[in-house]
Design a protein around this motif. Structure first.
Motif, PDB file in Angstrom:
ATOM      1  N   GLU A 305       0.859  -1.188   0.000  1.00 22.58           N
ATOM      2  CA  GLU A 305       0.000   0.000   0.000  1.00 22.58           C
ATOM      3  C   GLU A 305       0.890   1.231   0.000  1.00 22.58           C
ATOM      4  OE1 GLU A 305      -3.253   0.241  -0.227  1.00 22.58           O
ATOM      5  OE2 GLU A 305      -3.547  -1.946  -0.327  1.00 22.58           O
ATOM      6  N   LEU A 306       1.163   1.769  -1.206  1.00 25.98           N
ATOM      7  CA  LEU A 306       2.070   2.906  -1.327  1.00 25.98           C
ATOM      8  C   LEU A 306       1.290   4.213  -1.425  1.00 25.98           C
ATOM      9  CD1 LEU A 306       4.817   1.750  -3.875  1.00 25.98           C
ATOM     10  CD2 LEU A 306       4.686   1.385  -1.411  1.00 25.98           C
ATOM     11  N   PRO A 307       1.710   5.231  -0.697  1.00 27.98           N
ATOM     12  CA  PRO A 307       1.117   6.562  -0.885  1.00 27.98           C
ATOM     13  C   PRO A 307       1.741   7.218  -2.113  1.00 27.98           C
ATOM     14  CG  PRO A 307       2.846   6.680   0.747  1.00 27.98           C
ATOM     15  CD  PRO A 307       2.747   5.225   0.352  1.00 27.98           C
ATOM     16  N   PRO A 308       1.080   8.199  -2.709  1.00 23.87           N
ATOM     17  CA  PRO A 308       1.736   8.966  -3.778  1.00 23.87           C
ATOM     18  C   PRO A 308       2.986   9.653  -3.222  1.00 23.87           C
ATOM     19  CG  PRO A 308      -0.624   9.428  -3.698  1.00 23.87           C
ATOM     20  CD  PRO A 308      -0.293   8.657  -2.464  1.00 23.87           C
ATOM     21  N   ILE A 309       4.032   9.754  -4.035  1.00 22.71           N
ATOM     22  CA  ILE A 309       5.263  10.407  -3.597  1.00 22.71           C
ATOM     23  C   ILE A 309       5.570  11.579  -4.526  1.00 22.71           C
ATOM     24  CG2 ILE A 309       6.144   8.233  -2.689  1.00 22.71           C
ATOM     25  CD1 ILE A 309       8.185   8.257  -5.009  1.00 22.71           C
ATOM     26  N   ALA A 310       6.293  12.564  -4.006  1.00 20.87           N
ATOM     27  CA  ALA A 310       6.712  13.714  -4.803  1.00 20.87           C
ATOM     28  C   ALA A 310       7.937  13.305  -5.627  1.00 20.87           C
ATOM     29  CB  ALA A 310       7.041  14.898  -3.902  1.00 20.87           C
ATOM     30  N   CYS A 311       7.825  13.332  -6.958  1.00 24.48           N
ATOM     31  CA  CYS A 311       8.903  12.831  -7.801  1.00 24.48           C
ATOM     32  C   CYS A 311       8.769  13.372  -9.214  1.00 24.48           C
ATOM     33  CB  CYS A 311       8.892  11.304  -7.826  1.00 24.48           C
ATOM     34  SG  CYS A 311       7.382  10.628  -8.581  1.00 24.48           S
ATOM     35  N   TYR A 312       9.705  12.951 -10.071  1.00 20.93           N
ATOM     36  CA  TYR A 312       9.632  13.213 -11.504  1.00 20.93           C
ATOM     37  C   TYR A 312       9.179  11.908 -12.165  1.00 20.93           C
ATOM     38  CZ  TYR A 312      12.582  17.236 -10.321  1.00 20.93           C
ATOM     39  OH  TYR A 312      13.081  18.380  -9.772  1.00 20.93           O
ATOM     40  N   PRO A 313       7.885  11.721 -12.411  1.00 19.97           N
ATOM     41  CA  PRO A 313       7.372  10.425 -12.888  1.00 19.97           C
ATOM     42  C   PRO A 313       8.039   9.923 -14.156  1.00 19.97           C
ATOM     43  CG  PRO A 313       5.565  11.823 -12.189  1.00 19.97           C
ATOM     44  CD  PRO A 313       6.787  12.683 -12.186  1.00 19.97           C
ATOM     45  N   GLY A 314       8.213  10.805 -15.144  1.00 17.88           N
ATOM     46  CA  GLY A 314       8.810  10.363 -16.403  1.00 17.88           C
ATOM     47  C   GLY A 314      10.198   9.796 -16.215  1.00 17.88           C
ATOM     48  N   GLN A 315      10.984  10.406 -15.312  1.00 20.57           N
ATOM     49  CA  GLN A 315      12.337   9.921 -15.066  1.00 20.57           C
ATOM     50  C   GLN A 315      12.333   8.582 -14.330  1.00 20.57           C
ATOM     51  OE1 GLN A 315      15.050  12.888 -13.526  1.00 20.57           O
ATOM     52  NE2 GLN A 315      13.908  14.551 -14.475  1.00 20.57           N
ATOM     53  N   LEU A 316      11.448   8.446 -13.340  1.00 21.84           N
ATOM     54  CA  LEU A 316      11.365   7.164 -12.631  1.00 21.84           C
ATOM     55  C   LEU A 316      10.933   6.050 -13.574  1.00 21.84           C
ATOM     56  CD1 LEU A 316       9.814   7.982  -9.132  1.00 21.84           C
ATOM     57  CD2 LEU A 316      12.204   7.538  -9.724  1.00 21.84           C
ATOM     58  N   ASN A 317       9.996   6.353 -14.473  1.00 23.08           N
ATOM     59  CA  ASN A 317       9.572   5.348 -15.449  1.00 23.08           C
ATOM     60  C   ASN A 317      10.726   4.921 -16.340  1.00 23.08           C
ATOM     61  OD1 ASN A 317       7.025   5.562 -14.385  1.00 23.08           O
ATOM     62  ND2 ASN A 317       6.266   6.938 -15.972  1.00 23.08           N
ATOM     63  N   GLN A 318      11.618   5.866 -16.626  1.00 25.02           N
ATOM     64  CA  GLN A 318      12.802   5.530 -17.412  1.00 25.02           C
ATOM     65  C   GLN A 318      13.691   4.539 -16.655  1.00 25.02           C
ATOM     66  OE1 GLN A 318      15.234   8.882 -18.409  1.00 25.02           O
ATOM     67  NE2 GLN A 318      16.591   7.730 -19.730  1.00 25.02           N
ATOM     68  N   VAL A 319      13.807   4.718 -15.337  1.00 24.82           N
ATOM     69  CA  VAL A 319      14.591   3.785 -14.513  1.00 24.82           C
ATOM     70  C   VAL A 319      13.971   2.388 -14.572  1.00 24.82           C
ATOM     71  CG1 VAL A 319      15.367   3.235 -12.175  1.00 24.82           C
ATOM     72  CG2 VAL A 319      15.402   5.606 -12.981  1.00 24.82           C
ATOM     73  N   PHE A 320      12.630   2.309 -14.372  1.00 30.36           N
ATOM     74  CA  PHE A 320      11.959   1.006 -14.425  1.00 30.36           C
ATOM     75  C   PHE A 320      12.162   0.350 -15.791  1.00 30.36           C
ATOM     76  CE2 PHE A 320       8.746   3.244 -11.474  1.00 30.36           C
ATOM     77  CZ  PHE A 320       9.585   3.040 -10.383  1.00 30.36           C
ATOM     78  N   MET A 321      12.070   1.144 -16.849  1.00 27.38           N
ATOM     79  CA  MET A 321      12.253   0.619 -18.203  1.00 27.38           C
ATOM     80  C   MET A 321      13.665   0.057 -18.381  1.00 27.38           C
ATOM     81  SD  MET A 321      11.072   0.115 -21.292  1.00 27.38           S
ATOM     82  CE  MET A 321       9.627   1.139 -21.558  1.00 27.38           C
ATOM     83  N   ASN A 322      14.678   0.792 -17.924  1.00 24.27           N
ATOM     84  CA  ASN A 322      16.062   0.333 -18.079  1.00 24.27           C
ATOM     85  C   ASN A 322      16.299  -0.999 -17.362  1.00 24.27           C
ATOM     86  OD1 ASN A 322      16.996   2.490 -19.640  1.00 24.27           O
ATOM     87  ND2 ASN A 322      17.498   3.735 -17.854  1.00 24.27           N
ATOM     88  N   ILE A 323      15.845  -1.085 -16.117  1.00 27.43           N
ATOM     89  CA  ILE A 323      16.118  -2.280 -15.312  1.00 27.43           C
ATOM     90  C   ILE A 323      15.369  -3.498 -15.860  1.00 27.43           C
ATOM     91  CG2 ILE A 323      15.828  -3.307 -13.027  1.00 27.43           C
ATOM     92  CD1 ILE A 323      16.330  -0.539 -11.834  1.00 27.43           C
ATOM     93  N   ILE A 324      14.072  -3.340 -16.169  1.00 33.95           N
ATOM     94  CA  ILE A 324      13.288  -4.479 -16.650  1.00 33.95           C
ATOM     95  C   ILE A 324      13.747  -4.903 -18.040  1.00 33.95           C
ATOM     96  CG2 ILE A 324      10.972  -5.286 -17.233  1.00 33.95           C
ATOM     97  CD1 ILE A 324       9.889  -3.346 -15.106  1.00 33.95           C
ATOM     98  N   ALA A 325      14.051  -3.921 -18.916  1.00 32.65           N
ATOM     99  CA  ALA A 325      14.535  -4.260 -20.256  1.00 32.65           C
ATOM    100  C   ALA A 325      15.880  -4.979 -20.189  1.00 32.65           C
ATOM    101  CB  ALA A 325      14.657  -2.996 -21.111  1.00 32.65           C
ATOM    102  N   ASN A 326      16.753  -4.577 -19.245  1.00 31.11           N
ATOM    103  CA  ASN A 326      18.031  -5.275 -19.076  1.00 31.11           C
ATOM    104  C   ASN A 326      17.824  -6.717 -18.629  1.00 31.11           C
ATOM    105  OD1 ASN A 326      19.635  -3.150 -19.864  1.00 31.11           O
ATOM    106  ND2 ASN A 326      20.114  -2.455 -17.793  1.00 31.11           N
ATOM    107  N   ALA A 327      16.829  -6.928 -17.760  1.00 29.25           N
ATOM    108  CA  ALA A 327      16.525  -8.296 -17.315  1.00 29.25           C
ATOM    109  C   ALA A 327      16.059  -9.147 -18.499  1.00 29.25           C
ATOM    110  CB  ALA A 327      15.462  -8.270 -16.217  1.00 29.25           C
ATOM    111  N   ILE A 328      15.233  -8.577 -19.353  1.00 28.52           N
ATOM    112  CA  ILE A 328      14.763  -9.314 -20.540  1.00 28.52           C
ATOM    113  C   ILE A 328      15.938  -9.625 -21.473  1.00 28.52           C
ATOM    114  CG2 ILE A 328      13.264  -9.197 -22.564  1.00 28.52           C
ATOM    115  CD1 ILE A 328      11.402  -7.372 -20.932  1.00 28.52           C
ATOM    116  N   ASP A 329      16.831  -8.641 -21.651  1.00 25.64           N
ATOM    117  CA  ASP A 329      18.034  -8.874 -22.475  1.00 25.64           C
ATOM    118  C   ASP A 329      18.864 -10.026 -21.918  1.00 25.64           C
ATOM    119  OD1 ASP A 329      17.355  -6.808 -24.153  1.00 25.64           O
ATOM    120  OD2 ASP A 329      18.626  -5.323 -23.154  1.00 25.64           O
ATOM    121  N   ALA A 330      19.010 -10.047 -20.586  1.00 26.66           N
ATOM    122  CA  ALA A 330      19.797 -11.114 -19.955  1.00 26.66           C
ATOM    123  C   ALA A 330      19.144 -12.473 -20.181  1.00 26.66           C
ATOM    124  CB  ALA A 330      19.954 -10.830 -18.456  1.00 26.66           C
ATOM    125  N   PHE A 331      17.820 -12.536 -20.060  1.00 25.92           N
ATOM    126  CA  PHE A 331      17.108 -13.789 -20.340  1.00 25.92           C
ATOM    127  C   PHE A 331      17.344 -14.230 -21.788  1.00 25.92           C
ATOM    128  CE2 PHE A 331      13.916 -12.688 -16.837  1.00 25.92           C
ATOM    129  CZ  PHE A 331      14.453 -13.621 -15.960  1.00 25.92           C
TER     130      PHE A 331
END
Length: 433
Positions: A305-331
């Motif tokens: 149960e996460l509350p909304p946080i003050a952040c830069y959403p587009g940049q955080l989404n870029q982080v999630f994209m990099n990490i998950i895409a790297n995992a797929i590349d490794a697979f």
């Protein structure tokens, strides 16, 4: 007087087995405001140099036991004493002996019998040279440190520029695609309900005709058989339902694109992290699907149960994209060496866990895969700019470096990586609420 001499007196080590020479030299040195240290053999000279660190050594060549040449050799071979200037004192006038001493590491030669004025003049000269050398080395070290810091700042600036440019370009591209998709999808979605109503009305009309005219003429009977009216009547509603699902899918993609590429470079906004993760998974869905070489990659989400946080959403989404895409590349890289059945027996899995740390007022995002993992040498460098293990043309080495900067510098958070070869990799991120 030199700068160092204003701070502390210069220490001169006199090494001679003749007490009279030591006495005369000591008086002359003390008359210049310097401090004289004395040794009567090579062994004690080496010991004094190691613990007293004299600024200069006057070393007699002809001594019992260790002579001056061997003493100098040992001093120059010792990292603690090798930089201490050595001036030989000797009655030997042969040029060969002088060359030998200079080759060993001495800076000068004083020939006996010596004149006090000459000794003092040479000592002043070499103390000044030694002082200038140390000052120059210190300035070089300071300048090197400054240049290293400037280089690091330049790298950080370059990363920021690259990140800003990537996000700007990505935002414009994705926003444009989302807009272009949204218009035709809205048009098709708005008209689909009317088409469905029209089709139902036509089917009702055909059904009524069949009831009222149970015996059509030959031409109608032939057309009914040609178009397979029964199958058409059964399949047409299914096609319309399938179209409705496709339209909903396009709407989800359009929404994910707009969520992923939030234009928020100027200031932080309140944002629900789960929206960003879900939009990222939606955009990577085509890569998660199975194919003829491997089953689909399983994605397990365990959201707290996460509350909304003050952040830069587009940049955080870029982080999630990099990490998950790297995992797929490794697979994908690892799966080339395995058959379909082997992969299916131990499915490729990405697990995403989120939670709140109330004591630290932070949210934690953990993205884990059961891929090939990384060796310690690679793991230690993954956040370095331009470091990549991918072949040329497959990666820039900037994804994780930019991710680190986004989490740590932009959001005052933390990102860590734990990887075990053959077991998988876990990225742990914490962000202040």
């Amino acid at each position: 007087m030199m700068t160092n001499s204003l701070l502390k007196p210069m220490h001169i080590l006199l090494v001679d087995d003749n007490p009279n020479n030591l006495k005369v030299l000591s008086e002359a040195i003390q008359g210049c405001g310097w401090k004289a240290l004395m040794a009567t053999d090579g062994e004690s000279a080496i010991e004094q140099t190691e613990y007293a660190h004299p600024d200069l050594i006057l070393l007699d060549v002809m001594m019992p036991g260790l002579d001056g040449f061997e003493t100098c050799r040992r001093l120059k071979a010792n990292p603690v004493t090798q930089n201490t200037p050595v001036i030989f004192m000797t009655a030997l006038s042969d040029a060969t002996d002088k060359v030998k001493g200079l080759e060993i590491g001495a800076v000068d030669y004083i020939t006996k019998p010596f004149q006090q004025e000459e000794v003092i003049a040479r000592l002043k000269l070499h103390l000044k040279i030694s002082h200038l050398t140390k000052t120059l080395e210190q300035r070089v070290q300071e300048r090197t440190a400054e240049l290293s810091q400037s280089l690091q700042q330049l790298k950080q600036t370059q990363l920021q520029l690259i990140q800003s440019e990537k996000m700007s370009t990505l935002g414009q591209l994705v926003a444009g695609i989302g807009h272009e998709i949204n218009n035709p999808v809205g048009f098709i979605g708005g008209n689909r309900s009317h088409i469905e109503q029209y089709v139902n009305d036509l089917l009702r009309l055909v059904h009524m005709y069949q009831q009222k005219l149970p015996h059509p003429d030959a031409d109608i009977a032939e057309l009914v058989e040609e178009i397979d009216l029964d199958y058409l009547t059964e399949d047409l509603p299914k096609l319309l339902a399938s179209m409705a699902q496709g339209i909903e899918r396009l709407k989800e993609i359009s929404l994910s694109l707009r969520t992923f590429a939030r234009s928020d470079m100027s200031s932080k906004v309140e944002y629900q992290i789960h929206e960003g993760i879900n939009s990222t998974l939606m955009l990577l869905k085509h890569r998660l699907k199975g194919n003829g070489d491997r089953p689909k990659i399983q994605v397990v989400t365990k959201y707290g149960e996460l509350p909304p946080i003050a952040c830069y959403p587009g940049q955080l989404n870029q982080v999630f994209m990099n990490i998950i895409a790297n995992a797929i590349d490794a697979f994908d890289d690892c799966d080339r060496n395995q058959c379909y059945q082997e992969i299916a027996a131990d499915p490729n899995t990405i697990t995403i866990v989120t939670s709140v740390e109330p004591s630290q007022d932070t949210v934690t995002i953990c993205i884990e895969d059961n891929g090939p993992g990384m060796i310690p040498e690679v793991q230690a460098r993954i956040f370095e700019p331009s470091f990549t293990t991918k072949p040329v043309g497959k990666g820039t080495g900037l994804g994780l470096a930019i991710s680190y900067q986004i989490i740590v510098d932009k959001h005052n958070g933390q990102i860590n990586c734990l990887s075990i070869p053959g077991k998988g990799t876990t990225f742990m991120m914490s962000l202040p609420i």
